[in-house]
Design a protein around this motif. Structure first.
Motif, PDB file in Angstrom:
ATOM      1  N   ASP A  62      -2.443  -7.755  -0.137  1.00  0.00           N
ATOM      2  CA  ASP A  62      -3.146  -6.783   0.702  1.00  0.00           C
ATOM      3  C   ASP A  62      -4.274  -6.074  -0.038  1.00  0.00           C
ATOM      4  O   ASP A  62      -4.891  -5.165   0.508  1.00  0.00           O
ATOM      5  CB  ASP A  62      -2.166  -5.752   1.262  1.00  0.00           C
ATOM      6  CG  ASP A  62      -1.214  -6.365   2.271  1.00  0.00           C
ATOM      7  OD1 ASP A  62      -1.531  -7.436   2.827  1.00  0.00           O
ATOM      8  OD2 ASP A  62      -0.153  -5.770   2.513  1.00  0.00           O
ATOM      9  N   LYS A  79     -10.886  -3.810  -0.757  1.00  0.00           N
ATOM     10  CA  LYS A  79     -10.165  -3.635   0.513  1.00  0.00           C
ATOM     11  C   LYS A  79      -8.679  -3.509   0.205  1.00  0.00           C
ATOM     12  O   LYS A  79      -8.094  -4.373  -0.438  1.00  0.00           O
ATOM     13  CB  LYS A  79     -10.392  -4.826   1.438  1.00  0.00           C
ATOM     14  CG  LYS A  79     -11.797  -4.959   1.945  1.00  0.00           C
ATOM     15  CD  LYS A  79     -11.891  -6.132   2.894  1.00  0.00           C
ATOM     16  CE  LYS A  79     -13.304  -6.309   3.381  1.00  0.00           C
ATOM     17  NZ  LYS A  79     -13.412  -7.448   4.297  1.00  0.00           N
ATOM     18  N   GLU A  81      -5.090  -2.751   2.168  1.00  0.00           N
ATOM     19  CA  GLU A  81      -4.346  -2.554   3.408  1.00  0.00           C
ATOM     20  C   GLU A  81      -3.048  -1.832   3.054  1.00  0.00           C
ATOM     21  O   GLU A  81      -2.206  -2.380   2.345  1.00  0.00           O
ATOM     22  CB  GLU A  81      -4.041  -3.870   4.090  1.00  0.00           C
ATOM     23  CG  GLU A  81      -5.275  -4.552   4.656  1.00  0.00           C
ATOM     24  CD  GLU A  81      -4.907  -5.831   5.390  1.00  0.00           C
ATOM     25  OE1 GLU A  81      -3.825  -5.880   6.015  1.00  0.00           O
ATOM     26  OE2 GLU A  81      -5.712  -6.762   5.315  1.00  0.00           O
ATOM     27  N   GLU A  84       2.036   0.812   7.250  1.00  0.00           N
ATOM     28  CA  GLU A  84       2.146   1.901   8.221  1.00  0.00           C
ATOM     29  C   GLU A  84       3.205   2.897   7.771  1.00  0.00           C
ATOM     30  O   GLU A  84       4.252   2.496   7.263  1.00  0.00           O
ATOM     31  CB  GLU A  84       2.542   1.342   9.599  1.00  0.00           C
ATOM     32  CG  GLU A  84       1.475   0.492  10.238  1.00  0.00           C
ATOM     33  CD  GLU A  84       0.277   1.298  10.684  1.00  0.00           C
ATOM     34  OE1 GLU A  84       0.441   2.456  11.105  1.00  0.00           O
ATOM     35  OE2 GLU A  84      -0.844   0.780  10.586  1.00  0.00           O
TER      36      GLU A  84
END
Length: 86
Positions: A62, A79, A81, A84
């Motif tokens: 990620d 980048k 990620e 959640e």
């Protein structure tokens, strides 16, 4: 700025120190290279994975690090990620 912080100095935040170090590394790498692919990107990606993993559980896939060049401009793109929140 207070009198004591002037005399004793203020501790820099970790993020600002990391940013300064990254700027120095990039400036050094740019000065010694032509159009060759930089060899520090994989190490930078591993370092990012290690640091972020200290605080949250993250999949190493990620995190992407990429260097783009256009004319005299170099853009380092990172980048990340994040999972959640639960």
């Amino acid at each position: 700025m207070s009198f004591f912080s002037f005399l004793l100095g203020e501790k820099k935040k970790t993020a600002s120190v990391a940013k300064e170090r990254l700027q120095i590394i990039l400036a050094h790498e740019r000065s010694g290279r032509s159009n060759a692919e930089p060899d520090y990107l994989p190490a930078l990606q591993r370092d990012l994975i290690e640091v972020i993993s200290r605080y949250i559980q993250i999949n190493p896939d990620d995190i992407k690090v990429q260097l783009d060049r256009e004319d005299n401009l170099e853009v380092l793109e990172v980048k990340i990620e994040l999972p959640e929140p639960r």
